[in-house]
Design a protein around this motif. Sequence first.
Motif, mmCIF file in Angstrom:
data_model
loop_
_atom_site.group_PDB
_atom_site.id
_atom_site.type_symbol
_atom_site.label_atom_id
_atom_site.label_comp_id
_atom_site.label_asym_id
_atom_site.label_seq_id
_atom_site.Cartn_x
_atom_site.Cartn_y
_atom_site.Cartn_z
ATOM 1 N N THR A 31 -1.940 -9.438 -1.871
ATOM 2 C CA THR A 31 -2.944 -9.507 -2.937
ATOM 3 C C THR A 31 -4.220 -8.730 -2.653
ATOM 4 O O THR A 31 -4.979 -8.437 -3.569
ATOM 5 N N ILE A 32 -4.495 -8.401 -1.402
ATOM 6 C CA ILE A 32 -5.809 -7.865 -1.059
ATOM 7 C C ILE A 32 -6.076 -6.502 -1.690
ATOM 8 O O ILE A 32 -7.218 -6.183 -2.059
ATOM 9 N N GLY A 33 -5.048 -5.681 -1.863
ATOM 10 C CA GLY A 33 -5.259 -4.367 -2.453
ATOM 11 C C GLY A 33 -5.795 -4.464 -3.871
ATOM 12 O O GLY A 33 -6.741 -3.772 -4.250
ATOM 13 N N ALA A 34 -5.195 -5.349 -4.669
ATOM 14 C CA ALA A 34 -5.641 -5.524 -6.051
ATOM 15 C C ALA A 34 -7.024 -6.157 -6.104
ATOM 16 O O ALA A 34 -7.846 -5.823 -6.965
ATOM 17 N N ILE A 35 -7.296 -7.088 -5.199
ATOM 18 C CA ILE A 35 -8.623 -7.707 -5.151
ATOM 19 C C ILE A 35 -9.685 -6.649 -4.859
ATOM 20 O O ILE A 35 -10.750 -6.631 -5.487
ATOM 21 N N ALA A 36 -9.403 -5.750 -3.934
ATOM 22 C CA ALA A 36 -10.375 -4.717 -3.569
ATOM 23 C C ALA A 36 -10.694 -3.813 -4.755
ATOM 24 O O ALA A 36 -11.828 -3.318 -4.878
ATOM 25 N N LYS A 37 -9.730 -3.599 -5.635
ATOM 26 C CA LYS A 37 -9.935 -2.701 -6.773
ATOM 27 C C LYS A 37 -10.814 -3.312 -7.862
ATOM 28 O O LYS A 37 -11.202 -2.616 -8.799
ATOM 29 N N THR A 38 -11.151 -4.609 -7.755
ATOM 30 C CA THR A 38 -12.000 -5.237 -8.771
ATOM 31 C C THR A 38 -13.458 -4.823 -8.635
ATOM 32 O O THR A 38 -14.248 -5.050 -9.551
ATOM 33 N N GLY A 39 -13.827 -4.271 -7.490
ATOM 34 C CA GLY A 39 -15.201 -3.827 -7.286
ATOM 35 C C GLY A 39 -16.046 -4.741 -6.425
ATOM 36 O O GLY A 39 -17.244 -4.492 -6.258
ATOM 37 N N VAL A 40 -15.451 -5.801 -5.863
ATOM 38 C CA VAL A 40 -16.215 -6.673 -4.969
ATOM 39 C C VAL A 40 -16.576 -5.899 -3.699
ATOM 40 O O VAL A 40 -15.944 -4.898 -3.357
ATOM 41 N N THR A 93 -4.604 -6.546 15.658
ATOM 42 C CA THR A 93 -3.496 -5.904 14.947
ATOM 43 C C THR A 93 -3.408 -6.394 13.510
ATOM 44 O O THR A 93 -3.259 -5.590 12.569
ATOM 45 N N LEU A 94 -3.509 -7.706 13.302
ATOM 46 C CA LEU A 94 -3.457 -8.234 11.935
ATOM 47 C C LEU A 94 -4.661 -7.739 11.134
ATOM 48 O O LEU A 94 -4.527 -7.391 9.954
ATOM 49 N N THR A 95 -5.819 -7.696 11.764
ATOM 50 C CA THR A 95 -7.014 -7.195 11.076
ATOM 51 C C THR A 95 -6.816 -5.764 10.611
ATOM 52 O O THR A 95 -7.127 -5.422 9.459
ATOM 53 N N ARG A 96 -6.282 -4.913 11.476
ATOM 54 C CA ARG A 96 -6.074 -3.510 11.107
ATOM 55 C C ARG A 96 -5.124 -3.402 9.906
ATOM 56 O O ARG A 96 -5.315 -2.549 9.027
ATOM 57 N N THR A 97 -4.136 -4.277 9.838
ATOM 58 C CA THR A 97 -3.199 -4.258 8.714
ATOM 59 C C THR A 97 -3.931 -4.543 7.407
ATOM 60 O O THR A 97 -3.705 -3.881 6.385
ATOM 61 N N TYR A 98 -4.840 -5.533 7.424
ATOM 62 C CA TYR A 98 -5.625 -5.848 6.229
ATOM 63 C C TYR A 98 -6.594 -4.727 5.892
ATOM 64 O O TYR A 98 -6.788 -4.381 4.716
ATOM 65 N N VAL A 99 -7.232 -4.157 6.909
ATOM 66 C CA VAL A 99 -8.184 -3.068 6.678
ATOM 67 C C VAL A 99 -7.473 -1.867 6.053
ATOM 68 O O VAL A 99 -7.974 -1.239 5.110
ATOM 69 N N ASP A 100 -6.287 -1.549 6.550
ATOM 70 C CA ASP A 100 -5.517 -0.427 6.000
ATOM 71 C C ASP A 100 -5.140 -0.670 4.538
ATOM 72 O O ASP A 100 -5.004 0.280 3.755
#
Length: 304
Positions: free
Chosen positions: A269-278, A124-131
Amino acid sequence: MNGQFQQLDWGSEVAESATELIRLAVAEDLGGQRDWTTAMLVPDGAPGSVDVVARQDGVVAGLKVVELLIEQLASDVRLTLSSQDGDQVAPGRVLANLTGSAADILTAERVLLNFLGRLSGVATLTRTYVDAVVGAKAEVYDTRKTTPGWRLLEKYAVRCGGGQNHRLGLNRAVMIKDNHVALASQQGLTLAEATEKVRSRLADQQIAVEAIEVEVDTLEQFAQVLPTQPDIVLLDNMTNDHLRAAVELRDASAPQMLLEASGGVSLATIGAIAKTGVDRISVGALTHSAPCLDIGLDWHDSGR
């Protein structure tokens, strides 16, 4: 070596780990004796029927483990699944039904719910991060910050939640971290030289690993290791501006190399990190901080 780690979908490796954990859990609960409360109060042969029910929203994981548990512990119980691992469930959703010996069901109850609650919590926690990274190319990865002995099951639960598995153990991939770098520097090796030494020794000894990954925490370190082109560079605790700069440097000179962001990653923070292109974001919290999903047993008045 291509930077691709083994992914733990259900199979013999996970099933063997689950079987051993079930054995330990049953021994812990019964101590080679019996469930004396049930033995004193429930007549031999009394029938029972219960539904395994989700009490809150989440992603279910561990029903495969329940199947193994019933096979080992309760020969006089029939399990009927109405959900599958990986299903998104709402409060009141029946996941499975157990019918047969009421005593056997009672004896299996806590072990069953412990496995289901823990693994479903991870999923469940993983799905939250994936979303939270939908729309970006970055994928969410777990780490080795797992419960001792539970690693394969917890990483399987991450997969049920839509996440990816990082290396399963120290034997699977090389990961040159800050402590390795510090010790290498005492031998007069730069970060780049340490990376090349590892690659050379692996080749000389014909050792196959899934990847060579190098951890850096500054752009200066990243520039040093970039010419050696490891499979993956882990960008540890970098600001988003520095992550973007690393992506630009990588794209210009080593586009095949994967970049992984890590350190202090949260849902905020993960949404903004994902937008950096990593390419990857590793999150220790998936396994070390997941709360159990609330799952319970609802008993029927009589056996079906």
